[in-house]
Design a protein around this motif. Structure first.
Motif, mmCIF file in Angstrom:
data_model
loop_
_atom_site.group_PDB
_atom_site.id
_atom_site.type_symbol
_atom_site.label_atom_id
_atom_site.label_comp_id
_atom_site.label_asym_id
_atom_site.label_seq_id
_atom_site.Cartn_x
_atom_site.Cartn_y
_atom_site.Cartn_z
ATOM 1 N N UNK A 289 0.870 -0.995 0.023
ATOM 2 C CA UNK A 289 -0.058 0.043 -0.110
ATOM 3 C C UNK A 289 0.907 0.974 0.153
ATOM 4 N N UNK A 290 0.577 2.043 -0.847
ATOM 5 C CA UNK A 290 1.373 3.313 -1.138
ATOM 6 C C UNK A 290 0.521 4.549 -0.650
ATOM 7 N N UNK A 291 0.646 5.356 0.366
ATOM 8 C CA UNK A 291 -0.164 6.459 0.748
ATOM 9 C C UNK A 291 0.503 7.543 0.900
ATOM 10 N N UNK A 292 -0.118 8.694 0.906
ATOM 11 C CA UNK A 292 0.482 10.221 1.235
ATOM 12 C C UNK A 292 0.248 10.981 0.042
ATOM 13 N N UNK A 293 0.197 12.263 0.093
ATOM 14 C CA UNK A 293 -0.103 13.409 -0.873
ATOM 15 C C UNK A 293 1.121 13.089 -1.971
ATOM 16 N N UNK A 294 1.971 12.688 -2.008
ATOM 17 C CA UNK A 294 3.051 12.434 -2.965
ATOM 18 C C UNK A 294 3.141 11.047 -3.477
ATOM 19 N N UNK A 295 2.244 10.194 -3.250
ATOM 20 C CA UNK A 295 2.311 8.838 -3.579
ATOM 21 C C UNK A 295 2.172 8.480 -5.247
ATOM 22 N N UNK A 296 1.575 9.551 -6.121
ATOM 23 C CA UNK A 296 1.430 9.358 -7.437
ATOM 24 C C UNK A 296 2.998 9.807 -7.676
ATOM 25 N N UNK A 297 3.616 10.651 -7.400
ATOM 26 C CA UNK A 297 5.066 10.805 -7.710
ATOM 27 C C UNK A 297 5.803 9.575 -7.564
ATOM 28 N N UNK A 298 5.831 8.884 -6.628
ATOM 29 C CA UNK A 298 6.427 7.540 -6.365
ATOM 30 C C UNK A 298 6.096 6.669 -7.407
ATOM 31 N N UNK A 299 4.940 6.452 -7.742
ATOM 32 C CA UNK A 299 4.570 5.536 -8.765
ATOM 33 C C UNK A 299 5.079 6.017 -10.193
ATOM 34 N N UNK A 300 5.076 7.308 -10.267
ATOM 35 C CA UNK A 300 5.362 7.645 -11.817
ATOM 36 C C UNK A 300 6.605 7.583 -12.058
#
Length: 191
Positions: free
Chosen positions: A111-122
């Motif tokens: 599970x990836x959470x937090x406001x910047x989780x999209x950046x991690x995945x991108x």
């Protein structure tokens, strides 16, 4: 009988996004004609969910169903219910050309959470994670760095990353590196 354990025993990392291995999940691969009435009835009987549209996830009272390919679904239920769900699906599809396989112990989920989780995945997957392109109930089969994975968006803004158990340590490590403080890109995959 040995006790079932997750691949990395619930490991977590708090960076500019949180990465955590989730609890064990029941995961069942179902292959067959996704447009058939038999498939629709089987999936609904097993989970309470409908067969999802392309690249979508549906939820029911006892499980979720993710579209994986034109002839494949991933049924996600409680770990303890996996074998019973396999039996339900197998019985419902007995007169159809279909495959039902319990793959629970072959997978790991993060599970990836937090406001910047999209950046991690991108930074790790060739997928458009912009909010208007990938939201709750969306799923993509792709890769995380060098290994195959699936990512789906949750209602609370978090993401689930599903990979083979054999590469769980690698996936955790690359998610952790991508989420290291100081590695922020500040983009947040804007809409």
């Amino acid at each position: 009988m040995s006790k079932a354990v997750s691949a990395l025993d619930g490991v977590t990392f708090d960076g500019f996004a949180k990465v955590e291995e989730t609890r064990l999940r029941g995961m069942i691969t179902v292959r067959g004609d996704l447009s058939s009435k038999e498939m629709a009835a089987a999936v609904t009987a097993a989970t309470g969910a409908a067969v999802p549209e392309v690249r979508k996830v549906t939820s029911g009272n006892t499980g979720a169903v993710a579209w994986m390919s034109p002839d494949e679904l991933l049924v996600v239920v409680d770990y303890e219910a996996a074998n019973t769900t396999v039996a339900t699906l197998t019985d419902a599809l007995k007169d159809s050309h279909a495959l039902v396989a319990n793959v629970s112990d072959a997978r790991a989920v993060f599970r990836l959470s937090g406001d910047s989780s999209r950046d991690v995945l991108a930074k790790l997957a060739p997928v458009d994670f912009a909010k208007d392109a990938f939201g709750a109930g969306d799923i993509r089969r792709s890769r995380i760095a060098q290994v195959p994975a699936a990512v789906w968006g949750n209602e609370d803004g978090s993401f689930e990353v599903i990979c083979f158990r054999s590469v769980a340590q690698y996936v955790f490590d690359v998610l952790k590196v991508s989420a290291q403080p100081g590695g922020e890109v500040g983009f947040h995959c804007r809409a």
